[in-house]
Design an enzyme around this catalytic site. Structure first.
Site, short mmCIF file in Angstrom:
data_model
loop_
_atom_site.label_atom_id
_atom_site.label_comp_id
_atom_site.label_asym_id
_atom_site.label_seq_id
_atom_site.Cartn_x
_atom_site.Cartn_y
_atom_site.Cartn_z
N GLY A 7 0.86 -1.19 0.00
CA GLY A 7 0.00 0.00 0.00
C GLY A 7 0.89 1.23 0.00
O GLY A 7 1.20 1.79 1.05
N ALA A 10 -0.19 7.59 0.21
CA ALA A 10 0.45 8.74 0.87
C ALA A 10 1.45 8.27 1.92
O ALA A 10 2.65 8.59 1.85
CB ALA A 10 -0.64 9.61 1.49
N MET A 11 1.00 7.49 2.89
CA MET A 11 1.89 7.10 3.99
C MET A 11 2.96 6.11 3.53
O MET A 11 4.13 6.21 3.90
CB MET A 11 1.07 6.49 5.13
CG MET A 11 0.18 7.47 5.82
SD MET A 11 1.08 8.82 6.61
CE MET A 11 1.66 8.03 8.09
N GLY A 12 2.54 5.12 2.74
CA GLY A 12 3.49 4.11 2.29
C GLY A 12 4.60 4.72 1.46
O GLY A 12 5.78 4.35 1.59
N LYS A 186 -5.77 7.69 19.82
CA LYS A 186 -5.91 8.22 18.45
C LYS A 186 -7.28 7.84 17.87
O LYS A 186 -7.89 8.63 17.15
CB LYS A 186 -4.77 7.72 17.54
CG LYS A 186 -4.78 8.45 16.20
CD LYS A 186 -3.55 8.27 15.36
CE LYS A 186 -3.63 9.18 14.14
NZ LYS A 186 -2.82 8.74 13.01
N ASN A 190 -9.94 10.44 16.35
CA ASN A 190 -10.47 10.30 14.99
C ASN A 190 -11.98 10.05 15.00
O ASN A 190 -12.70 10.56 14.14
CB ASN A 190 -9.76 9.15 14.26
CG ASN A 190 -8.36 9.53 13.84
OD1 ASN A 190 -8.04 10.69 13.70
ND2 ASN A 190 -7.50 8.54 13.66
N SER A 256 -8.95 13.25 6.58
CA SER A 256 -8.96 12.37 5.40
C SER A 256 -10.36 11.82 5.14
O SER A 256 -10.75 11.61 3.99
CB SER A 256 -7.97 11.22 5.60
OG SER A 256 -8.30 10.51 6.77
N GLU A 268 -12.78 5.06 6.24
CA GLU A 268 -12.34 4.07 7.25
C GLU A 268 -13.27 4.08 8.48
O GLU A 268 -12.85 3.66 9.55
CB GLU A 268 -10.89 4.33 7.65
CG GLU A 268 -9.90 4.05 6.53
CD GLU A 268 -8.45 4.12 6.97
OE1 GLU A 268 -8.04 5.18 7.48
OE2 GLU A 268 -7.73 3.12 6.83
P1 NAD Z 1 -3.83 6.00 0.61
O1 NAD Z 1 -5.21 5.77 0.11
O2 NAD Z 1 -3.09 7.21 0.17
O3 NAD Z 1 -2.92 4.73 0.28
C1 NAD Z 1 -3.39 3.41 0.28
C2 NAD Z 1 -2.70 2.68 -0.85
O4 NAD Z 1 -3.08 1.29 -0.80
C3 NAD Z 1 -3.09 3.19 -2.25
O5 NAD Z 1 -1.92 3.54 -2.98
C4 NAD Z 1 -3.81 2.01 -2.89
O6 NAD Z 1 -3.62 1.91 -4.29
C5 NAD Z 1 -3.16 0.85 -2.13
N1 NAD Z 1 -3.93 -0.39 -2.24
C6 NAD Z 1 -5.28 -0.57 -2.24
N2 NAD Z 1 -5.58 -1.86 -2.39
C7 NAD Z 1 -4.40 -2.53 -2.47
C8 NAD Z 1 -4.06 -3.89 -2.65
N3 NAD Z 1 -5.00 -4.83 -2.79
N4 NAD Z 1 -2.76 -4.23 -2.70
C9 NAD Z 1 -1.78 -3.29 -2.60
N5 NAD Z 1 -2.05 -1.95 -2.42
C10 NAD Z 1 -3.34 -1.60 -2.37
O7 NAD Z 1 -3.95 5.96 2.21
P2 NAD Z 1 -2.98 6.65 3.29
O8 NAD Z 1 -3.44 8.05 3.53
O9 NAD Z 1 -1.57 6.39 2.93
O10 NAD Z 1 -3.38 5.82 4.61
C11 NAD Z 1 -2.94 4.50 4.82
C12 NAD Z 1 -3.24 4.12 6.27
O11 NAD Z 1 -2.47 4.99 7.14
C13 NAD Z 1 -4.69 4.32 6.66
O12 NAD Z 1 -5.09 3.36 7.60
C14 NAD Z 1 -4.70 5.70 7.32
O13 NAD Z 1 -5.75 5.87 8.25
C15 NAD Z 1 -3.35 5.68 8.02
N6 NAD Z 1 -2.78 7.01 8.28
C16 NAD Z 1 -2.80 7.97 7.32
C17 NAD Z 1 -2.22 9.21 7.59
C18 NAD Z 1 -2.14 10.29 6.53
O14 NAD Z 1 -1.78 11.43 6.86
N7 NAD Z 1 -2.38 10.02 5.27
C19 NAD Z 1 -1.64 9.47 8.86
C20 NAD Z 1 -1.64 8.43 9.81
C21 NAD Z 1 -2.21 7.21 9.51
#
Ligand code: NAD
Length: 307
Positions: A7, A10-12, A186, A190, A256, A268
């Site tokens: 995944g 954004a975070m990954g 958290k 949220n 988000s 979520e």
């Molecule tokens: P995002 O939607 O930007 O990223 C999720 C990624 O997962 C996408 O690139 C999507 O294509 C991928 N994905 C979907 N299905 C998939 C699959 N079957 N196999 C592989 N990849 C797949 O989400 P995000 O904002 O990065 O958030 C990810 C997690 O981190 C969430 O649980 C969110 O609550 C948490 N989080 C986010 C933030 C933030 O600021 N964005 C901060 C803290 C925690």
């Protein structure tokens, strides 16, 4: 460390980019072909307070093309994609692979433990923010922290190595034996703000009137009550202070969940308010405001989700 990120949104992408810059061997695994193609062509474009740059020393792949299991797999899909992502990726998990979830909400360990022995799961929470609006690019401004622990309290050596790896990328990580307090606090934050903004389309600052604030405080109290009844020590006063700080100082912020609703994406809510309601029911506790927000967000989602 040999690290794969399942995944790479954004975070990954943020974590993958920073870990690659710290010379770890990083593979981003995703299903978003445009994002993967852009990174393959031009590198991952990372913008932080340290500046904008392209990170090129990382690999990208679709799940099914992964050939070698990493030492550490960080799951950063949205919570509702975890199981599908892991089910499609048996090659991602080897005998020595540990899996870390820093996703928001509750139930992450249970979802991952359907595919990985529970003693190989680590869980935590992060306050780092990240945004990805264009394929191949990620931005993060301000500071954050990570707290994590193994799901069963064991594997201290792996926890220490993981903390060290994340700190080598300046991600401000600590091992926290009270990780469930951090996670529930958290979740309470949220559950209070994300759902209310998603339903009302208010920014965080626009909730800062008597009605919005009272509802948010009530939800924090409900979630804290469920945490405490589950044996997790949380400090509702501290969470309420954090909520009030957000209402006063993050006035323009769109959580988000609001961004998801506006873009017609699934939210979520089930992992946040939904999990709290399930656990409250099991404990015989009423959480009327948390539950109302859950139902209202479901209604909004039913109307707005595109696919
Ligand atoms: P995002 O939607 O930007 O990223 C999720 C990624 O997962 C996408 O690139 C999507 O294509 C991928 N994905 C979907 N299905 C998939 C699959 N079957 N196999 C592989 N990849 C797949 O989400 P995000 O904002 O990065 O958030 C990810 C997690 O981190 C969430 O649980 C969110 O609550 C948490 N989080 C986010 C933030 C933030 O600021 N964005 C901060 C803290 C925690």
């Amino acid at each position: 460390m040999d690290i794969a990120i399942l995944g790479a949104g954004a975070m990954g992408s943020l974590f993958g980019g920073l870990l690659a810059e710290a010379d770890h061997r990083v593979t981003l695994v995703d299903v978003d072909q445009a994002h993967l193609d852009s990174i393959r062509r031009e590198g991952l474009q990372v913008t932080t307070d340290a500046g904008a740059r392209a990170v090129t020393n990382l690999s990208v792949t679709r799940t099914e093309d992964m050939v070698e299991a990493p030492e550490l797999l960080i799951v950063f899909t949205k919570t509702f994609h975890t199981q599908k992502a892991l089910a499609a990726a048996p090659m991602l998990i080897g005998r020595n692979t540990f899996v870390l979830s820093l996703q928001n909400g509750l139930g992450n360990v249970e979802r991952i433990a359907q595919y990985v022995p529970r003693e190989c799961v680590m869980v935590g929470m992060t306050t780092w923010p990240a945004d990805k609006s264009v394929p191949g690019q990620v931005a993060s401004h301000g500071t954050g922290a990570i707290r994590l622990m193994s799901a069963d309290g064991g594997a201290q050596d792996v926890v220490a190595r993981t903390v060290e790896a994340l700190n080598s990328a300046d991600l401000n990580c600590t091992a926290d034996p009270n990780i469930w307090s951090a996670i529930w606090e958290k979740v309470a934050f949220n559950a209070a703000l994300n759902g209310l903004c998603a339903i009302t389309k208010c920014t965080v600052g626009e909730l800062a009137n008597v009605d919005g604030q009272a509802l948010a405080v009530r939800i924090v109290e409900e979630v804290a009550g469920v945490a405490q009844a589950s044996g997790v020590a949380v400090d509702p006063g501290h969470i309420i202070e954090t909520v009030e700080h957000a209402l006063a100082h993050h006035r323009e912020h769109r959580p988000s969940m609001l961004q998801d609703v506006l873009a017609g994406r699934k939210t979520e809510i089930e992992a946040i308010n939904g999990e709290v309601v399930v656990r409250a029911r099991e404990l015989g506790i009423d959480v009327p405001c948390t539950q109302a927000v859950l139902h209202l967000v479901r209604l909004v989602e039913n109307r707005s989700v595109v696919a």
